[in-house]
Design a protein around this motif. Structure first.
Motif, PDB file in Angstrom:
ATOM      1  N   LEU A   1     -66.073-103.897  42.122  1.00 33.38           N
ATOM      2  CA  LEU A   1     -65.206-103.132  43.014  1.00 33.38           C
ATOM      3  C   LEU A   1     -63.765-103.578  42.839  1.00 33.38           C
ATOM      4  O   LEU A   1     -63.480-104.776  42.760  1.00 33.38           O
ATOM      5  N   ARG A   2     -62.876-102.596  42.795  1.00 29.91           N
ATOM      6  CA  ARG A   2     -61.452-102.902  42.692  1.00 29.91           C
ATOM      7  C   ARG A   2     -60.823-102.798  44.075  1.00 29.91           C
ATOM      8  O   ARG A   2     -61.226-101.981  44.893  1.00 29.91           O
ATOM      9  N   GLU A   3     -59.827-103.621  44.306  1.00 25.19           N
ATOM     10  CA  GLU A   3     -59.084-103.541  45.556  1.00 25.19           C
ATOM     11  C   GLU A   3     -57.982-102.501  45.410  1.00 25.19           C
ATOM     12  O   GLU A   3     -57.303-102.441  44.395  1.00 25.19           O
ATOM     13  N   VAL A   4     -57.838-101.667  46.424  1.00 26.41           N
ATOM     14  CA  VAL A   4     -56.812-100.628  46.425  1.00 26.41           C
ATOM     15  C   VAL A   4     -55.836-100.947  47.554  1.00 26.41           C
ATOM     16  O   VAL A   4     -56.238-101.110  48.705  1.00 26.41           O
ATOM     17  N   PRO A   5     -54.548-101.046  47.235  1.00 29.50           N
ATOM     18  CA  PRO A   5     -53.569-101.331  48.289  1.00 29.50           C
ATOM     19  C   PRO A   5     -53.562-100.231  49.357  1.00 29.50           C
ATOM     20  O   PRO A   5     -53.862 -99.066  49.076  1.00 29.50           O
ATOM     21  N   VAL A   6     -53.187-100.591  50.552  1.00 29.11           N
ATOM     22  CA  VAL A   6     -53.175 -99.661  51.675  1.00 29.11           C
ATOM     23  C   VAL A   6     -52.249 -98.476  51.424  1.00 29.11           C
ATOM     24  O   VAL A   6     -52.550 -97.342  51.791  1.00 29.11           O
ATOM     25  N   GLU A   7     -51.126 -98.709  50.754  1.00 34.11           N
ATOM     26  CA  GLU A   7     -50.152 -97.636  50.527  1.00 34.11           C
ATOM     27  C   GLU A   7     -50.509 -96.751  49.330  1.00 34.11           C
ATOM     28  O   GLU A   7     -49.832 -95.761  49.064  1.00 34.11           O
ATOM     29  N   GLN A   8     -51.571 -97.051  48.608  1.00 35.35           N
ATOM     30  CA  GLN A   8     -51.919 -96.294  47.411  1.00 35.35           C
ATOM     31  C   GLN A   8     -52.165 -94.809  47.681  1.00 35.35           C
ATOM     32  O   GLN A   8     -51.744 -93.967  46.895  1.00 35.35           O
ATOM     33  N   PRO A   9     -52.853 -94.407  48.771  1.00 38.91           N
ATOM     34  CA  PRO A   9     -53.008 -92.971  49.016  1.00 38.91           C
ATOM     35  C   PRO A   9     -51.677 -92.227  49.118  1.00 38.91           C
ATOM     36  O   PRO A   9     -51.580 -91.072  48.707  1.00 38.91           O
ATOM     37  N   LEU A  10     -50.645 -92.884  49.633  1.00 40.28           N
ATOM     38  CA  LEU A  10     -49.327 -92.246  49.696  1.00 40.28           C
ATOM     39  C   LEU A  10     -48.762 -92.025  48.295  1.00 40.28           C
ATOM     40  O   LEU A  10     -48.108 -91.009  48.034  1.00 40.28           O
ATOM     41  N   VAL A  11     -49.036 -92.945  47.397  1.00 40.33           N
ATOM     42  CA  VAL A  11     -48.614 -92.784  46.005  1.00 40.33           C
ATOM     43  C   VAL A  11     -49.329 -91.583  45.394  1.00 40.33           C
ATOM     44  O   VAL A  11     -48.724 -90.764  44.704  1.00 40.33           O
ATOM     45  N   TRP A  12     -50.624 -91.471  45.652  1.00 36.67           N
ATOM     46  CA  TRP A  12     -51.396 -90.337  45.125  1.00 36.67           C
ATOM     47  C   TRP A  12     -50.861 -89.016  45.668  1.00 36.67           C
ATOM     48  O   TRP A  12     -50.750 -88.028  44.939  1.00 36.67           O
ATOM     49  N   LEU A  13     -50.541 -88.984  46.965  1.00 36.61           N
ATOM     50  CA  LEU A  13     -49.993 -87.758  47.556  1.00 36.61           C
ATOM     51  C   LEU A  13     -48.636 -87.415  46.938  1.00 36.61           C
ATOM     52  O   LEU A  13     -48.357 -86.246  46.659  1.00 36.61           O
ATOM     53  N   ARG A  14     -47.792 -88.424  46.725  1.00 32.02           N
ATOM     54  CA  ARG A  14     -46.488 -88.189  46.112  1.00 32.02           C
ATOM     55  C   ARG A  14     -46.653 -87.637  44.692  1.00 32.02           C
ATOM     56  O   ARG A  14     -45.968 -86.705  44.294  1.00 32.02           O
ATOM     57  N   ARG A  15     -47.587 -88.192  43.946  1.00 32.75           N
ATOM     58  CA  ARG A  15     -47.833 -87.697  42.592  1.00 32.75           C
ATOM     59  C   ARG A  15     -48.395 -86.273  42.617  1.00 32.75           C
ATOM     60  O   ARG A  15     -48.036 -85.444  41.775  1.00 32.75           O
ATOM     61  N   GLY A  16     -49.277 -86.005  43.569  1.00 30.61           N
ATOM     62  CA  GLY A  16     -49.813 -84.650  43.701  1.00 30.61           C
ATOM     63  C   GLY A  16     -48.731 -83.650  44.047  1.00 30.61           C
ATOM     64  O   GLY A  16     -48.702 -82.536  43.519  1.00 30.61           O
ATOM     65  N   TRP A  17     -47.818 -84.035  44.934  1.00 31.42           N
ATOM     66  CA  TRP A  17     -46.703 -83.160  45.284  1.00 31.42           C
ATOM     67  C   TRP A  17     -45.816 -82.916  44.065  1.00 31.42           C
ATOM     68  O   TRP A  17     -45.365 -81.806  43.823  1.00 31.42           O
ATOM     69  N   GLY A  18     -45.622 -83.970  43.285  1.00 31.58           N
ATOM     70  CA  GLY A  18     -44.841 -83.827  42.055  1.00 31.58           C
ATOM     71  C   GLY A  18     -45.496 -82.852  41.078  1.00 31.58           C
ATOM     72  O   GLY A  18     -44.824 -82.047  40.438  1.00 31.58           O
TER      73      GLY A  18
END
Length: 87
Positions: free
Chosen positions: A14-31
């Motif tokens: 299992l990899r650890e995912v930082p708490v703010e990572q979903p916001l990064v994904w949303l920003r990339r999706g918006w881009g």
């Protein structure tokens, strides 16, 4: 016969995912949406259409698609909306 293959672990690492990572994904999706809106919207509509088809095809057995609670909530909301319009 000598079996020299390494043992496969029972569970994947299992990899650890930082708490703010979903916001990064949303920003990339918006881009992606801004960069290529037609393809992004088409893909999104295909996913929505597939979901609707699953609900329609398996509507009598929502447990197959994990939608029991959502279906019940939608029925309740539609019932309430219908009562408001009638009265």
């Amino acid at each position: 016969m000598d079996d020299t293959r390494p043992a496969v672990p029972a569970f994947p690492k299992l990899r650890e995912v930082p708490v703010e990572q979903p916001l990064v994904w949303l920003r990339r999706g918006w881009g992606d949406l801004v960069a290529c809106p037609l393809a992004s919207l088409f893909y999104g509509l295909c996913l929505v259409g597939g979901g609707i088809l699953m609900v329609l095809a398996l509507g009598g057995a929502p447990e197959y698609i994990g939608m029991r609670g959502i279906v019940q909530l939608a029925r309740h909301r539609l019932h309430v909306a219908a009562r408001i319009r009638v009265h």
